[in-house]
Design an enzyme around this catalytic site. Sequence first.
Site, PDB file in Angstrom:
ATOM      1  N   GLY A  46       0.993   7.894   1.857  1.00  0.00           N
ATOM      2  CA  GLY A  46       1.354   7.423   0.525  1.00  0.00           C
ATOM      3  C   GLY A  46       0.578   8.178  -0.528  1.00  0.00           C
ATOM      4  O   GLY A  46      -0.513   8.699  -0.251  1.00  0.00           O
ATOM      5  N   GLN A  51      -3.222   9.784  -8.736  1.00  0.00           N
ATOM      6  CA  GLN A  51      -4.054  10.588  -7.826  1.00  0.00           C
ATOM      7  C   GLN A  51      -3.905  12.083  -8.081  1.00  0.00           C
ATOM      8  O   GLN A  51      -4.725  12.879  -7.613  1.00  0.00           O
ATOM      9  CB  GLN A  51      -3.703  10.276  -6.361  1.00  0.00           C
ATOM     10  CG  GLN A  51      -4.101   8.867  -5.945  1.00  0.00           C
ATOM     11  CD  GLN A  51      -3.735   8.606  -4.499  1.00  0.00           C
ATOM     12  OE1 GLN A  51      -2.608   8.243  -4.189  1.00  0.00           O
ATOM     13  NE2 GLN A  51      -4.681   8.827  -3.596  1.00  0.00           N
ATOM     14  N   CYS A  94      -7.577   6.379   2.061  1.00  0.00           N
ATOM     15  CA  CYS A  94      -6.949   6.836   0.826  1.00  0.00           C
ATOM     16  C   CYS A  94      -7.273   8.316   0.643  1.00  0.00           C
ATOM     17  O   CYS A  94      -8.406   8.735   0.881  1.00  0.00           O
ATOM     18  CB  CYS A  94      -7.500   6.025  -0.349  1.00  0.00           C
ATOM     19  SG  CYS A  94      -6.810   6.512  -1.935  1.00  0.00           S
ATOM     20  N   LEU A  95      -6.281   9.093   0.222  1.00  0.00           N
ATOM     21  CA  LEU A  95      -6.511  10.526   0.026  1.00  0.00           C
ATOM     22  C   LEU A  95      -7.540  10.770  -1.080  1.00  0.00           C
ATOM     23  O   LEU A  95      -8.142  11.844  -1.126  1.00  0.00           O
ATOM     24  CB  LEU A  95      -5.195  11.238  -0.305  1.00  0.00           C
ATOM     25  CG  LEU A  95      -4.161  11.250   0.833  1.00  0.00           C
ATOM     26  CD1 LEU A  95      -2.851  11.855   0.353  1.00  0.00           C
ATOM     27  CD2 LEU A  95      -4.685  12.005   2.045  1.00  0.00           C
ATOM     28  N   HIS A 136      -0.749  -0.753  -1.465  1.00  0.00           N
ATOM     29  CA  HIS A 136      -1.908   0.117  -1.730  1.00  0.00           C
ATOM     30  C   HIS A 136      -1.572   1.107  -2.850  1.00  0.00           C
ATOM     31  O   HIS A 136      -2.352   1.280  -3.788  1.00  0.00           O
ATOM     32  CB  HIS A 136      -2.284   0.842  -0.429  1.00  0.00           C
ATOM     33  CG  HIS A 136      -3.310   1.925  -0.563  1.00  0.00           C
ATOM     34  ND1 HIS A 136      -4.502   1.909   0.128  1.00  0.00           N
ATOM     35  CD2 HIS A 136      -3.323   3.071  -1.297  1.00  0.00           C
ATOM     36  CE1 HIS A 136      -5.203   3.000  -0.196  1.00  0.00           C
ATOM     37  NE2 HIS A 136      -4.513   3.723  -1.044  1.00  0.00           N
ATOM     38  N   GLU A 137      -0.401   1.729  -2.768  1.00  0.00           N
ATOM     39  CA  GLU A 137      -0.010   2.715  -3.795  1.00  0.00           C
ATOM     40  C   GLU A 137       0.226   2.027  -5.136  1.00  0.00           C
ATOM     41  O   GLU A 137      -0.116   2.565  -6.190  1.00  0.00           O
ATOM     42  CB  GLU A 137       1.233   3.499  -3.364  1.00  0.00           C
ATOM     43  CG  GLU A 137       1.103   4.286  -2.065  1.00  0.00           C
ATOM     44  CD  GLU A 137      -0.171   5.092  -1.957  1.00  0.00           C
ATOM     45  OE1 GLU A 137      -0.688   5.582  -2.971  1.00  0.00           O
ATOM     46  OE2 GLU A 137      -0.687   5.222  -0.827  1.00  0.00           O
ATOM     47  N   HIS A 140      -2.865   1.571  -7.149  1.00  0.00           N
ATOM     48  CA  HIS A 140      -3.295   2.775  -7.884  1.00  0.00           C
ATOM     49  C   HIS A 140      -2.734   2.783  -9.308  1.00  0.00           C
ATOM     50  O   HIS A 140      -3.378   3.282 -10.226  1.00  0.00           O
ATOM     51  CB  HIS A 140      -2.804   4.045  -7.182  1.00  0.00           C
ATOM     52  CG  HIS A 140      -3.669   4.505  -6.038  1.00  0.00           C
ATOM     53  ND1 HIS A 140      -4.958   4.936  -6.207  1.00  0.00           N
ATOM     54  CD2 HIS A 140      -3.405   4.634  -4.715  1.00  0.00           C
ATOM     55  CE1 HIS A 140      -5.463   5.310  -5.028  1.00  0.00           C
ATOM     56  NE2 HIS A 140      -4.538   5.129  -4.102  1.00  0.00           N
TER      57      HIS A 140
HETATM   58 NI    NI Z   1      -4.797   5.528  -2.046  1.00  0.00          NI
END
Ligand code: NI
Length: 176
Positions: A46, A51, A94-95, A136-137, A140
Amino acid sequence: MAVLPIIIAPDPRLKKKCTPIDRVDDDIATLMADMLETMYLAPGIGLAAPQIGVTKRVIVVDASGKDEDPAPIKMANPEILSASDELWAYEEGCLSLPDHYAEVERPAKITVGYLDESNARQELEAEELLATCIQHEMDHLNGMLFVDHISALKRNMILRKLTKAKKLKAHDAAAD
Ligand code: NI
């Protein structure tokens, strides 16, 4: 399509509330495609627009398994229409917080409404990993990271380590 650099926490750009999309036009469709390419390369399941430094309510996810066909989903203005009382726990990563993981509990099943890449209104029922990934996304988009769901002690420990890793990286780059 283009692969975009991913912002690493802690960073004020990851704490911003993102603005809704008026309509999904060619620019937003291109953003979605670029985000998906960036996510697959990372690799991740995701990615949210903040991000990559874009404060718009756009996310992409693909929670398909290794042996399954890819199942990319692109969403603008996602909103939770319903969520189960039943929770599901998952060790999230998470990235933007590379190499850190923590168990987070979220509703196991959700129905989410959104605009797709053609600006068409869609509804999706998701459960377990896909439901967790979408939630989760969506966090953000409100400036929230998965570490905001865990204890302050554990959160601060992870953020301190990320800050230290950033400093080391900057130092190494300066030494080159
Ligand atoms: Ni994330």
